[in-house]
Design an enzyme around this catalytic site. Structure first.
Site, PDB file in Angstrom:
ATOM      1  N   THR A  94       0.859  -1.185   0.000  1.00  0.00           N
ATOM      2  CA  THR A  94       0.000   0.000   0.000  1.00  0.00           C
ATOM      3  C   THR A  94       0.892   1.230   0.000  1.00  0.00           C
ATOM      4  OG1 THR A  94      -1.735  -1.180   1.187  1.00  0.00           O
ATOM      5  CG2 THR A  94      -1.812   1.228   1.228  1.00  0.00           C
ATOM      6  N   PHE A 113      -6.368  -6.241  -1.596  1.00  0.00           N
ATOM      7  CA  PHE A 113      -7.612  -6.010  -0.846  1.00  0.00           C
ATOM      8  C   PHE A 113      -7.892  -7.244   0.006  1.00  0.00           C
ATOM      9  CE2 PHE A 113      -7.939  -3.450  -4.720  1.00  0.00           C
ATOM     10  CZ  PHE A 113      -8.205  -2.198  -4.182  1.00  0.00           C
ATOM     11  N   LYS A 171      -8.410  -9.191   3.621  1.00  0.00           N
ATOM     12  CA  LYS A 171      -8.813  -9.039   5.021  1.00  0.00           C
ATOM     13  C   LYS A 171      -8.051 -10.066   5.845  1.00  0.00           C
ATOM     14  CE  LYS A 171     -13.220  -9.777   4.361  1.00  0.00           C
ATOM     15  NZ  LYS A 171     -13.341  -9.875   2.897  1.00  0.00           N
ATOM     16  N   GLY A 209     -18.458  -0.538  17.890  1.00  0.00           N
ATOM     17  CA  GLY A 209     -17.555  -1.275  18.762  1.00  0.00           C
ATOM     18  C   GLY A 209     -16.583  -0.368  19.469  1.00  0.00           C
ATOM     19  N   CYS A 215      -3.687  -1.712   8.663  1.00  0.00           N
ATOM     20  CA  CYS A 215      -4.141  -1.009   7.457  1.00  0.00           C
ATOM     21  C   CYS A 215      -4.917   0.274   7.736  1.00  0.00           C
ATOM     22  CB  CYS A 215      -5.001  -1.953   6.602  1.00  0.00           C
ATOM     23  SG  CYS A 215      -4.083  -3.359   5.939  1.00  0.00           S
TER      24      CYS A 215
END
Length: 440
Positions: free
Chosen positions: A121, A155, A157, A259, A266
């Site tokens: 990134t 991309f 997770k 939360g 990230c």
């Protein structure tokens, strides 16, 4: 295809293993010999469900290899993925020294055409810097070997990275020439046989797309957290609000869970880097993202604040059980994890803490070295022993259906602080347990 992946961190190792799993010949380079030793011995330096088995399978098949030899790696792959870290610099911008060093090593040793792919990134404009670094090294050698630079942001997770790689929503490729585009299409063809998910665009748009995606998701989280804090004050239930707005197809349900704040490698880094890029390179203040970052920083202190409000500012003599250390479930990543803020708030107020996490306790010990007031339990039940209350920070699956009778029996006071809204408040309270969640 022959592929070199530079960096065996989260993105590099997952990408290398997945490319090997669809039949490519992959060489993973890392300058850290301890990481390579772990991989060569059959282990992996990170936790990701299914990754160790995939690595072992492809090593055994002869498709996945590891090295610390920079020159060998530069010669090996026609496609050279740069997947090194871009940690935040002191001013919040992305530190590009590892990316540029990797580019220079490619230019120093390459002898034939290469497609150099920025997988890390990176800020907008990085491809230009990578291209210049390679060209500079070629010039020093007095050669004019052709190469292309491509932006191919990840991309993935954490906790679902293999599935994300093998069944992607989209594959973004930023490039300037048709030869590079053809190579990238061939590379990704095995994982998009159902329909074409590859989106080709200019390089700068591809670089910005990654930051924009993470910034949007972070925005949704901070928005819901702020609404949760409001709902709590107004006597509303943020879960009902979530269902009410998520049912609108223009909004959807994803990333609308309130939360205790987001963390990880990230979102915090990328939001900060995008804000910094806008200020330094464009003279623009990104007001929404500046607020997103501030809201998240504040949200990380909400859970500790609830404990202090309930038990008092002086927590000396108080002991708390804490479930969940990783920034999210299915990972051992403690970077910017909310648990770090919660634990620090409790320790600063004089309390002691016993924590349990299925995989992240070793990482936590690195984050809190030589902290005698923080101990670790072998199970979630063992963590409850002698505790005044239970604090839940990470949404691990095994925490979702606990034995509430056991929790009530073991705690000195039947109090649960739930930072992830895992339970039905009415159910928990009907069992005689005080239940403090986020926005409920």
């Amino acid at each position: 295809m022959k592929i070199t992946v530079i960096g065996t961190g989260y993105v590099g190792l997952v990408s290398g293993a997945c490319f090997a799993d669809v039949g490519n010949d992959v060489l993973c380079l890392d300058v850290d010999p301890s990481k390579i030793k772990i991989l060569e011995d059959g282990g992996i330096p990170i936790y990701e469900p299914g990754l160790q088995e995939m690595v072992k399978r492809n090593v055994a098949a002869g498709r996945l290899h590891f090295t610390t030899d920079v020159e060998k790696a530069a010669h090996f792959g026609t496609v050279q993925f740069i997947a090194v870290g871009t940690p935040p610099d002191e001013d919040g911008s992305a530190d590009m020294k590892y990316v540029i060093a990797a580019a220079r090593n490619i230019g120093k040793y390459m002898t034939d055409y290469k497609v150099v792919v920025d997988k890390s990134t990176v800020p907008v404009g990085t491809a230009d810097r990578v291209k210049a670094a390679i060209a500079d090294e070629l010039a020093k050698r007095g050669v004019s070997t052709p190469f292309s630079v491509v932006s191919n942001p990840e991309f993935l997770k954490e906790g679902a990275a293999i599935d994300d790689f093998m069944r992607p929503d989209r594959i973004v490729v930023g490039c300037e020439d048709e030869q590079a585009a053809l190579n990238m299409r061939a590379l990704y063809a095995p994982i998009q046989r159902n329909h074409d998910r590859l989106i080709v665009m200019d390089i700068r748009s591809a670089e910005l797309t990654k930051y924009a995606a993470n910034a949007m998701l972070a925005t949704r989280i901070s928005f819901m957290n702020e609404l949760a804090n409001l709902a709590e004050k107004l006597g509303a239930d943020i879960e009902n609000v979530r269902k009410g707005i998520g049912s609108d197809p223009r909004i959807g349900y994803d990333f609308l869970y309130a939360g205790a704040g987001y963390g990880g490698s990230c979102f915090p880094k990328d939001v900060q880097a995008l804000v910094k890029t806008a200020q330094d390179d464009a003279g623009i203040t990104l007001q929404v993202l500046t607020a997103v970052e501030a809201a998240n920083d504040a949200q990380k202190r909400v859970l500790g604040g609830k404990v202090i409000k309930r038990f008092g500012a002086d927590l000396k003599g108080k002991h708390f059980a804490l479930w969940g250390l990783a920034f999210k479930a299915n990972t051992d990543d403690m970077r910017k994890a909310t648990s770090r803020d919660v634990i620090q708030d409790l320790l600063d107020a004089g309390a002691t803490v016993t924590a349990y996490d299925p995989v992240a306790m070793k990482e936590a010990q690195h984050c809190f070295p030589n902290e005698a007031r923080l101990t670790y339990a072998e199970s979630q039940t063992a963590a409850l022993e002698g505790a005044d209350a239970l604090i839940i920070v990470t949404e691990w699956r095994e925490f979702r259906s606990p034995d509430f009778d056991t929790i009530k029996a073991k705690l000195k006071q039947p109090v649960i602080f739930d930072g992830r809204n895992l339970y039905d408040p009415k159910l928990v309270r009907s069992m005689g347990i005080e239940y403090q969640a986020i926005g409920r």
